[in-house]
Design an enzyme around this catalytic site. Structure first.
Site, PDB file in Angstrom:
ATOM      1  N   ASP A 152      71.571  10.004  33.830  1.00  0.00           N
ATOM      2  CA  ASP A 152      71.773   9.460  35.182  1.00  0.00           C
ATOM      3  C   ASP A 152      73.139   9.826  35.742  1.00  0.00           C
ATOM      4  O   ASP A 152      74.158   9.518  35.136  1.00  0.00           O
ATOM      5  CB  ASP A 152      71.593   7.936  35.151  1.00  0.00           C
TER       6      ASP A 152
ATOM      7  N   GLU B   8      70.796  -5.298  30.909  1.00  0.00           N
ATOM      8  CA  GLU B   8      72.147  -5.877  30.856  1.00  0.00           C
ATOM      9  C   GLU B   8      72.666  -6.121  32.273  1.00  0.00           C
ATOM     10  O   GLU B   8      73.324  -7.132  32.537  1.00  0.00           O
ATOM     11  CB  GLU B   8      73.080  -4.921  30.087  1.00  0.00           C
TER      12      GLU B   8
ATOM     13  N   ASP C  18      78.893  12.016  33.514  1.00  0.00           N
ATOM     14  CA  ASP C  18      79.328  11.827  34.912  1.00  0.00           C
ATOM     15  C   ASP C  18      80.223  10.615  35.095  1.00  0.00           C
ATOM     16  O   ASP C  18      80.798  10.436  36.181  1.00  0.00           O
ATOM     17  CB  ASP C  18      78.109  11.665  35.821  1.00  0.00           C
TER      18      ASP C  18
ATOM     19  N   ASP D 250      74.146  13.727  29.179  1.00  0.00           N
ATOM     20  CA  ASP D 250      73.841  12.423  29.769  1.00  0.00           C
ATOM     21  C   ASP D 250      72.742  12.676  30.805  1.00  0.00           C
ATOM     22  O   ASP D 250      72.474  13.823  31.178  1.00  0.00           O
ATOM     23  CB  ASP D 250      75.121  11.878  30.419  1.00  0.00           C
TER      24      ASP D 250
ATOM     25  N   GLU E 259      70.916   7.228  40.613  1.00  0.00           N
ATOM     26  CA  GLU E 259      71.258   5.805  40.745  1.00  0.00           C
ATOM     27  C   GLU E 259      71.058   5.255  42.163  1.00  0.00           C
ATOM     28  O   GLU E 259      70.272   4.317  42.364  1.00  0.00           O
ATOM     29  CB  GLU E 259      72.719   5.575  40.295  1.00  0.00           C
TER      30      GLU E 259
ATOM     31  N   ASN F 291      61.963   7.013  31.326  1.00  0.00           N
ATOM     32  CA  ASN F 291      62.626   7.580  32.517  1.00  0.00           C
ATOM     33  C   ASN F 291      63.092   9.000  32.251  1.00  0.00           C
ATOM     34  O   ASN F 291      63.077   9.851  33.139  1.00  0.00           O
ATOM     35  CB  ASN F 291      63.827   6.720  32.910  1.00  0.00           C
TER      36      ASN F 291
HETATM   37  C1  XBP Z   1      72.820   5.038  33.324  1.00  0.00           C
HETATM   38  C2  XBP Z   1      72.519   3.609  33.067  1.00  0.00           C
HETATM   39  C3  XBP Z   1      71.078   3.147  33.076  1.00  0.00           C
HETATM   40  C4  XBP Z   1      70.472   3.326  34.468  1.00  0.00           C
HETATM   41  C5  XBP Z   1      69.261   2.449  34.649  1.00  0.00           C
HETATM   42  O1  XBP Z   1      72.453   5.737  32.155  1.00  0.00           O
HETATM   43  O2  XBP Z   1      73.436   2.839  32.820  1.00  0.00           O
HETATM   44  O3  XBP Z   1      71.081   1.779  32.734  1.00  0.00           O
HETATM   45  O4  XBP Z   1      71.437   2.883  35.442  1.00  0.00           O
HETATM   46  O5  XBP Z   1      68.309   2.763  33.662  1.00  0.00           O
HETATM   47  P1  XBP Z   1      73.189   7.159  31.734  1.00  0.00           P
HETATM   48  P2  XBP Z   1      67.572   1.547  32.890  1.00  0.00           P
HETATM   49  O6  XBP Z   1      74.276   7.469  32.762  1.00  0.00           O
HETATM   50  O7  XBP Z   1      73.754   6.892  30.349  1.00  0.00           O
HETATM   51  O8  XBP Z   1      72.080   8.165  31.750  1.00  0.00           O
HETATM   52  O9  XBP Z   1      67.199   0.520  33.929  1.00  0.00           O
HETATM   53  O10 XBP Z   1      66.379   2.174  32.217  1.00  0.00           O
HETATM   54  O11 XBP Z   1      68.618   1.058  31.915  1.00  0.00           O
HETATM   55 MG    MG Z   2      75.511   8.856  33.622  1.00  0.00          MG
END
Ligand code: XBP
Ligand code: MG
Length: 254
Positions: free
Chosen positions: A12, A56, A184, A10, A19, A129
């Site tokens: 983020d 979303e 995470d 993963d 975040e 990203n």
């Molecule tokens: C985390 C998410 C993403 C990011 C924002 O992704 O839910 O939506 O918060 O990125 P992960 P975007 O933990 O699966 O890596 O605004 O590009 O969606």
């Molecule tokens: Mg994540």
């Protein structure tokens, strides 16, 4: 196939704490640039993270604070444009080196590459990203280390749906039993488990209170595990599964 062939990361919260100090201020900068009196503070954003996907998340928030706006003909275009602005701000923050990798990430990726494991990414965030974060933290060709990068809108149903992990497994042409997911969040764990994957959880700033039932192991960060640990744990759970025993060792490092 009962040995570990691939790690699926993963992004983020797992590779980096993106975040609170990355995506959140980028959303707020986009709101300001677009003339919206919206601000997501740290606590509010923690709740909004239950909605995966930036577009979303914007739609979910608009339904709470501006339901009439959602009825207007250009609402879909408004969300797309606002999210595009947010991504521009996020990419600037990444490029300025404001989002370092979490402890243990570089070592685990290095050890996996040395051992010949295949690497992949399964993330809800936008593809740009991912490339920007890998480039800023691991170097210009780091994206090429990951054989498959499943990101953002490549699948319609985002985590906790299993679709992004299934998309990655299909392109790796590997069974889930040969791979390990590293996540995470509760939503990410659920997505991985539903896709049939064992999942290591590295708890992040916003996921301390999440339910990690079913995780292979829960750690504070990846400096608390070695590749050998993960390979042994994956094989042992495969053996358990093969013999029908249901106990999957879930130990926390806390
Ligand atoms: C985390 C998410 C993403 C990011 C924002 O992704 O839910 O939506 O918060 O990125 P992960 P975007 O933990 O699966 O890596 O605004 O590009 O969606
Ligand atoms: Mg994540």
């Amino acid at each position: 196939m009962n040995s570990l062939h691939a790690l699926i990361f993963d992004v983020d919260g797992t590779l980096a704490e993106t975040e609170r100090d990355g995506h959140r201020p980028a959303f707020n900068a986009a709101f300001a640039e677009c003339g919206l009196a919206w601000t997501w503070d740290e606590a509010a954003y923690g709740e909004l993270l239950r909605i995966t996907g930036g577009k979303e998340r914007i739609r979910h928030y608009a339904a709470q604070v501006a339901p009439a706006r959602m009825q207007e003909a250009d609402f879909a275009e408004f969300v797309q444009s606002l999210h595009h602005t947010k991504t521009r701000h996020y990419l600037q923050r990444v490029a300025h080196g404001q989002l370092p990798l979490r402890p243990g990430v570089v070592q685990l990726i290095h050890d996996a590459r040395q051992a010949g494991l295949r690497l992949a990414i399964a993330t809800t965030t936008s593809p740009d990203n991912v490339d920007a974060l890998l480039r800023a933290t691991l170097g210009n060709n780091a994206s090429s280390w990951f054989e498959v990068i499943g990101a953002g809108d490549i699948v319609a149903a985002k985590k906790p749906a299993p679709d992004i992990y299934q998309w990655v497994l299909d392109r790796l042409a590997l069974p889930a039993s040969a791979c390990l997911a590293i996540e995470d969040s509760e939503m990410g764990l659920k997505a991985a488990l539903t896709a049939g994957l064992r999942c290591l959880v590295t708890v992040s700033e916003y996921t301390q209170s999440h339910d990690f039932s079913g995780a292979l192991r829960v750690v504070d960060d990846l400096s608390q595990v070695t590749l050998a640990d993960l390979a042994a744990a994956t094989i042992s759970t495969t053996a358990n599964t093969a013999t029908g025993s249901t106990s999957t060792a879930t130990d926390t490092a806390k």
